[in-house]
Design a protein around this motif. Structure first.
Motif, PDB file in Angstrom:
ATOM      1  N   HIS A  66      18.764 -17.311  -6.278  1.00  0.00           N
ATOM      2  CA  HIS A  66      19.455 -18.234  -5.467  1.00  0.00           C
ATOM      3  C   HIS A  66      18.685 -19.368  -4.997  1.00  0.00           C
ATOM      4  CE1 HIS A  66      22.736 -19.173  -2.699  1.00  0.00           C
ATOM      5  NE2 HIS A  66      23.648 -18.576  -3.444  1.00  0.00           N
ATOM      6  N   ASP A  78      19.576 -23.363  -5.258  1.00  0.00           N
ATOM      7  CA  ASP A  78      19.732 -24.227  -4.338  1.00  0.00           C
ATOM      8  C   ASP A  78      18.757 -25.722  -4.702  1.00  0.00           C
ATOM      9  OD1 ASP A  78      21.464 -22.812  -2.773  1.00  0.00           O
ATOM     10  OD2 ASP A  78      19.921 -22.449  -1.364  1.00  0.00           O
ATOM     11  N   ASP A  98      31.305 -30.612 -12.365  1.00  0.00           N
ATOM     12  CA  ASP A  98      30.852 -29.133 -12.321  1.00  0.00           C
ATOM     13  C   ASP A  98      29.610 -28.680 -12.943  1.00  0.00           C
ATOM     14  OD1 ASP A  98      32.211 -26.383 -11.191  1.00  0.00           O
ATOM     15  OD2 ASP A  98      31.081 -26.111 -12.765  1.00  0.00           O
ATOM     16  N   ILE A  99      28.630 -27.983 -12.380  1.00  0.00           N
ATOM     17  CA  ILE A  99      27.532 -27.794 -13.061  1.00  0.00           C
ATOM     18  C   ILE A  99      27.865 -26.608 -14.167  1.00  0.00           C
ATOM     19  CG2 ILE A  99      25.061 -26.862 -13.020  1.00  0.00           C
ATOM     20  CD1 ILE A  99      24.919 -28.029 -10.333  1.00  0.00           C
ATOM     21  N   GLY A 133      30.220 -24.998  -3.429  1.00  0.00           N
ATOM     22  CA  GLY A 133      29.565 -24.339  -4.518  1.00  0.00           C
ATOM     23  C   GLY A 133      28.796 -25.399  -5.358  1.00  0.00           C
ATOM     24  N   ARG A 151      24.879 -18.216 -14.369  1.00  0.00           N
ATOM     25  CA  ARG A 151      23.961 -17.865 -14.932  1.00  0.00           C
ATOM     26  C   ARG A 151      22.564 -18.159 -14.601  1.00  0.00           C
ATOM     27  NH1 ARG A 151      26.258 -18.551 -21.084  1.00  0.00           N
ATOM     28  NH2 ARG A 151      28.201 -17.297 -20.950  1.00  0.00           N
ATOM     29  N   PHE A 167      26.420 -22.265 -13.933  1.00  0.00           N
ATOM     30  CA  PHE A 167      25.428 -22.133 -12.931  1.00  0.00           C
ATOM     31  C   PHE A 167      25.273 -20.702 -12.218  1.00  0.00           C
ATOM     32  CE2 PHE A 167      24.317 -23.324  -8.363  1.00  0.00           C
ATOM     33  CZ  PHE A 167      23.155 -23.875  -8.586  1.00  0.00           C
ATOM     34  N   LEU A 211      20.933 -27.475  -7.296  1.00  0.00           N
ATOM     35  CA  LEU A 211      21.906 -28.356  -6.763  1.00  0.00           C
ATOM     36  C   LEU A 211      21.447 -29.530  -6.259  1.00  0.00           C
ATOM     37  CD1 LEU A 211      24.024 -25.377  -5.091  1.00  0.00           C
ATOM     38  CD2 LEU A 211      24.854 -27.030  -6.787  1.00  0.00           C
TER      39      LEU A 211
HETATM   40  N1  LIG Z   1      22.134 -21.360  -5.270  1.00  0.00           N
HETATM   41  C1  LIG Z   1      23.352 -21.649  -4.934  1.00  0.00           C
HETATM   42  N2  LIG Z   1      24.492 -21.160  -5.634  1.00  0.00           N
HETATM   43  C2  LIG Z   1      25.743 -21.496  -5.085  1.00  0.00           C
HETATM   44  C3  LIG Z   1      25.871 -22.093  -3.950  1.00  0.00           C
HETATM   45  N3  LIG Z   1      27.422 -22.362  -4.170  1.00  0.00           N
HETATM   46  C4  LIG Z   1      27.981 -21.429  -4.990  1.00  0.00           C
HETATM   47  N4  LIG Z   1      26.944 -21.070  -5.604  1.00  0.00           N
HETATM   48  C5  LIG Z   1      26.749 -20.289  -7.056  1.00  0.00           C
HETATM   49  O1  LIG Z   1      27.476 -21.118  -8.150  1.00  0.00           O
HETATM   50  C6  LIG Z   1      28.088 -20.173  -8.878  1.00  0.00           C
HETATM   51  C7  LIG Z   1      29.467 -20.713  -9.676  1.00  0.00           C
HETATM   52  O2  LIG Z   1      29.732 -19.813 -10.711  1.00  0.00           O
HETATM   53  P1  LIG Z   1      31.208 -20.152 -11.553  1.00  0.00           P
HETATM   54  O3  LIG Z   1      32.192 -20.616 -10.626  1.00  0.00           O
HETATM   55  O4  LIG Z   1      31.571 -18.737 -11.857  1.00  0.00           O
HETATM   56  O5  LIG Z   1      30.923 -21.236 -12.772  1.00  0.00           O
HETATM   57  P2  LIG Z   1      29.840 -21.302 -13.698  1.00  0.00           P
HETATM   58  O6  LIG Z   1      28.810 -20.123 -13.750  1.00  0.00           O
HETATM   59  O7  LIG Z   1      29.218 -22.531 -13.274  1.00  0.00           O
HETATM   60  O8  LIG Z   1      30.393 -21.487 -15.189  1.00  0.00           O
HETATM   61  P3  LIG Z   1      31.243 -22.638 -15.467  1.00  0.00           P
HETATM   62  O9  LIG Z   1      31.729 -23.748 -14.384  1.00  0.00           O
HETATM   63  O10 LIG Z   1      32.305 -22.288 -16.412  1.00  0.00           O
HETATM   64  O11 LIG Z   1      30.084 -23.280 -16.592  1.00  0.00           O
HETATM   65  C8  LIG Z   1      28.201 -18.822  -8.376  1.00  0.00           C
HETATM   66  O12 LIG Z   1      27.345 -17.819  -8.968  1.00  0.00           O
HETATM   67  C9  LIG Z   1      27.724 -19.050  -6.982  1.00  0.00           C
HETATM   68  O13 LIG Z   1      27.378 -18.073  -6.401  1.00  0.00           O
HETATM   69  C10 LIG Z   1      25.040 -22.569  -3.444  1.00  0.00           C
HETATM   70  O14 LIG Z   1      25.042 -23.079  -2.278  1.00  0.00           O
HETATM   71  N5  LIG Z   1      23.567 -22.473  -3.658  1.00  0.00           N
END
Ligand SMILES: Nc1nc2c(ncn2[C@@H]2O[C@H](COP(=O)(O)OP(=O)(O)OP(=O)(O)O)[C@@H](O)[C@H]2O)c(=O)[nH]1
Length: 399
Positions: free
Chosen positions: A282, A286, A269-270, A311, A275, A273, A289
Motif C-alpha cells: 500500500h 501511495d 484511472d490507473i 482512490g 494488483r 492498481f 499515486l
Molecule cells: N495505495 C493506495 N491504494 C488505494 C488508495 N485508494 C484506493 N486504492 C486502491 O486502488 C485499488 C483500485 O482497484 P480497482 O478499483 O479494483 O481497479 P484496478 O485494480 O485499478 O483495475 P482497473 O481499474 O480495472 O484497471 C484498490 O485496491 C484500492 O485499495 C490509496 O489512497 N492508496
C-alpha cells in the motif's frame, strides 16, 4: 530569547496598567505609522480653527486698543497666522511625529509671546483682561490641538514662563490682579495638562483595542484560508479533491452554458492498481499515486483543473476546448505516464504503470447536466478499460 510577536507585544501592552504614554519601540512605530496621517489632518483642522479664534481677538483689540490696532493686526495676522498657516500646511503633508508636534509647539509659543507683547501695549485700564487670552492659548494647545503630552508639557511650561516674564514685572496691573492672573493661568495649565494626558491615554488604549481586533481578524482570515485549503486538497497528492472539483465544475458549467462554450471532462484511472497494491504494498501504491498525480498535473493547461476524485481515479476539467484538443491533452497525459516507466510487475498486460482515459465534451443545454457529462466520461473510461487499457476513448455523445 525569542522576540515577542506583534500580538504578544500588544497583549502585554494591554495587560499593563494603562497610564504610560509610550509603547514598546516596535509598537510605538506602528502606532505612529497607523495614526500619523490622520493626526496630521486633524491637527491641520484644529490648528486652522485656533488661528481663526486667535485672529477674531482683533475685534477686541480694535475696541480696546484702537491706537495700537494696526501694529497688533500685523503681529496677529502677519506673524502668528502667517507662520501658523505655513506650519499647518506643512503638518498636513504628514511629516515625522516629532517634527509635526515640535513645529506646532513652536507656533503656540510664538502665539503666547505675541499675546504677551500685545499685553505690554495695553492701556492700564484694560490690561487685566489679557490673562484670559493666555488661558485660551493653553486651552487650544492642550485640548483643541491636543499636542502629544510631552510636547504639551514643554509648551505649557514655556508659555507660563513667557506669561510670568510679561506680567510679573509689569506696571500695568496691581499686585492683587497679577496674583489672580498668575493663579488663573496656572490653574488652567494644570487642568488642561491633566485633560491632555487623559486624552492621549485614551487614544492609545483605543488604538491598542482596535489593533487587537485587526490582528485577530487577520489571524482568523489566515486560519480560514488554511482550513479552506485543507478541506479542498487531497493530502496524498496535494491535488484539489472531489469537493473542490465539484465546486469548480458547477461554476464552469454555468459559465459555459451562459457563453455557449464547450466544457469537457477527462476521467483517468490507473490500470490494474489493485494488483499494484497487492504486489508492491500500500505504501508503494501511495508513492505511485502521487507520482502519477504529478505527471497529470504537469500536462494540464493553465486554465484546466486536475483533481483526485478518490482512490486511483483522477479527472481533468477542460474549458473552451474542441474535441481534437481534448483528445490531444488526454493522449499527452496517457503518454506522460507511460514514459515515466514506473515498474508494474503484476499488471499482466504490461510491465509499467499506465492509465486509461475517457473523454467527454459538450456545450451545456437545458437537457444536459454536469452529472450527465461525468457519466459520459465514465462510460468512455469503461470502454478504454475494455479496449485493452493504456488508451484514450471518446464518449459516444461527444464524437
Ligand atoms: N495505495 C493506495 N491504494 C488505494 C488508495 N485508494 C484506493 N486504492 C486502491 O486502488 C485499488 C483500485 O482497484 P480497482 O478499483 O479494483 O481497479 P484496478 O485494480 O485499478 O483495475 P482497473 O481499474 O480495472 O484497471 C484498490 O485496491 C484500492 O485499495 C490509496 O489512497 N492508496
Amino acid at each position: 530569547m525569542l522576540n515577542p510577536t506583534p500580538h504578544e507585544q500588544l497583549e502585554a501592552a494591554l495587560g499593563e496598567r494603562q497610564y504610560r504614554l509610550r509603547f514598546p519601540d516596535d509598537l510605538e512605530k506602528r502606532f505612529e505609522a497607523d495614526t500619523g496621517d490622520q493626526r496630521s489632518q486633524m491637527l491641520f483642522i484644529s490648528g486652522v480653527i485656533c488661528l481663526l479664534i486667535y485672529d477674531s481677538f482683533l475685534i477686541a483689540d480694535y475696541l480696546l486698543r484702537p491706537a495700537q490696532f494696526w501694529g497688533i493686526a500685523a503681529l496677529r495676522l502677519g506673524l502668528v497666522s502667517g507662520f501658523g498657516m505655513l506650519a499647518l500646511l506643512w503638518v498636513r503633508t504628514g511629516p515625522p511625529g516629532w517634527q509635526r508636534e515640535g513645529c506646532l509647539a513652536l507656533i503656540i509659543v510664538l502665539g503666547m509671546a505675541t499675546s504677551g507683547l500685545i499685553f505690554s501695549f495695553s492701556p492700564q485700564s484694560i490690561a487685566m483682561f489679557d490673562p484670559f487670552s493666555f488661558c485660551l492659548i493653553l486651552l487650544a494647545s492642550n485640548i483643541v490641538i491636543a499636542l502629544r503630552f510631552k510636547y504639551a508639557l514643554l509648551t505649557t511650561l514655556a508659555c507660563l514662563l513667557i506669561m510670568a516674564l510679561y506680567v510679573v514685572p509689569s506696571a500695568l496691573m496691581p499686585l492683587e490682579a497679577k496674583t489672580f492672573a498668575l493663579l488663573t493661568t496656572l490653574g488652567t495649565a494644570v487642568f488642561t495638562l491633566f485633560a491632555n494626558y487623559r486624552l492621549e491615554i485614551s487614544e492609545r488604549n483605543n488604538y491598542l483595542l482596535l489593533l487587537r481586533e485587526r490582528l485577530r481578524a487577520s489571524l482568523m482570515h489566515e486560519s480560514n484560508q488554511v482550513l479552506t485549503h485543507i478541506s479542498q486538497t487531497d493530502s496524498l497528492t496535494q491535488l484539489p479533491n472531489r469537493r473542490r472539483f465539484d465546486e469548480v465544475y458547477q461554476r464552469l458549467w454555468q459559465e459555459a452554458a451562459q457563453r455557449a462554450r464547450h466544457i469537457g471532462v477527462l476521467m483517468i484511472d490507473i490500470d490494474h492498481f489493485k494488483r499494484y497494491n497487492d504486489h508492491y504494498g500500500h505504501q508503494q501504491g501511495d508513492i505511485c499515486l502521487a507520482t502519477v498525480a504529478a505527471a497529470i498535473e504537469s500536462q494540464r493547461r493553465a486554465q484546466d483543473l486536475v483533481a483526485r476524485l478518490g482512490g486511483e481515479e483522477f479527472a481533468v476539467l477542460l474549458t473552451d476546448t474542441d474535441l481534437d484538443t481534448a483528445v490531444q491533452i488526454a493522449e499527452r497525459i496517457r503518454s506522460a505516464i507511460e514514459v515515466l516507466g514506473l515498474e508494474h510487475g503484476a499488471s499482466g498486460e504490461r510491465t509499467m504503470v499506465t492509465v486509461s482515459i475517457g473523454v467527454a465534451l459538450t456545450v451545456p443545454t437545458p437537457q444536459t447536466t454536469p452529472a450527465w457529462l461525468m457519466r459520459q466520461a465514465d462510460e468512455a473510461l469503461y470502454a478504454a478499460k475494455g479496449s485493452g487499457r493504456n488508451c484514450v476513448q471518446i464518449a459516444a455523445t461527444s464524437g
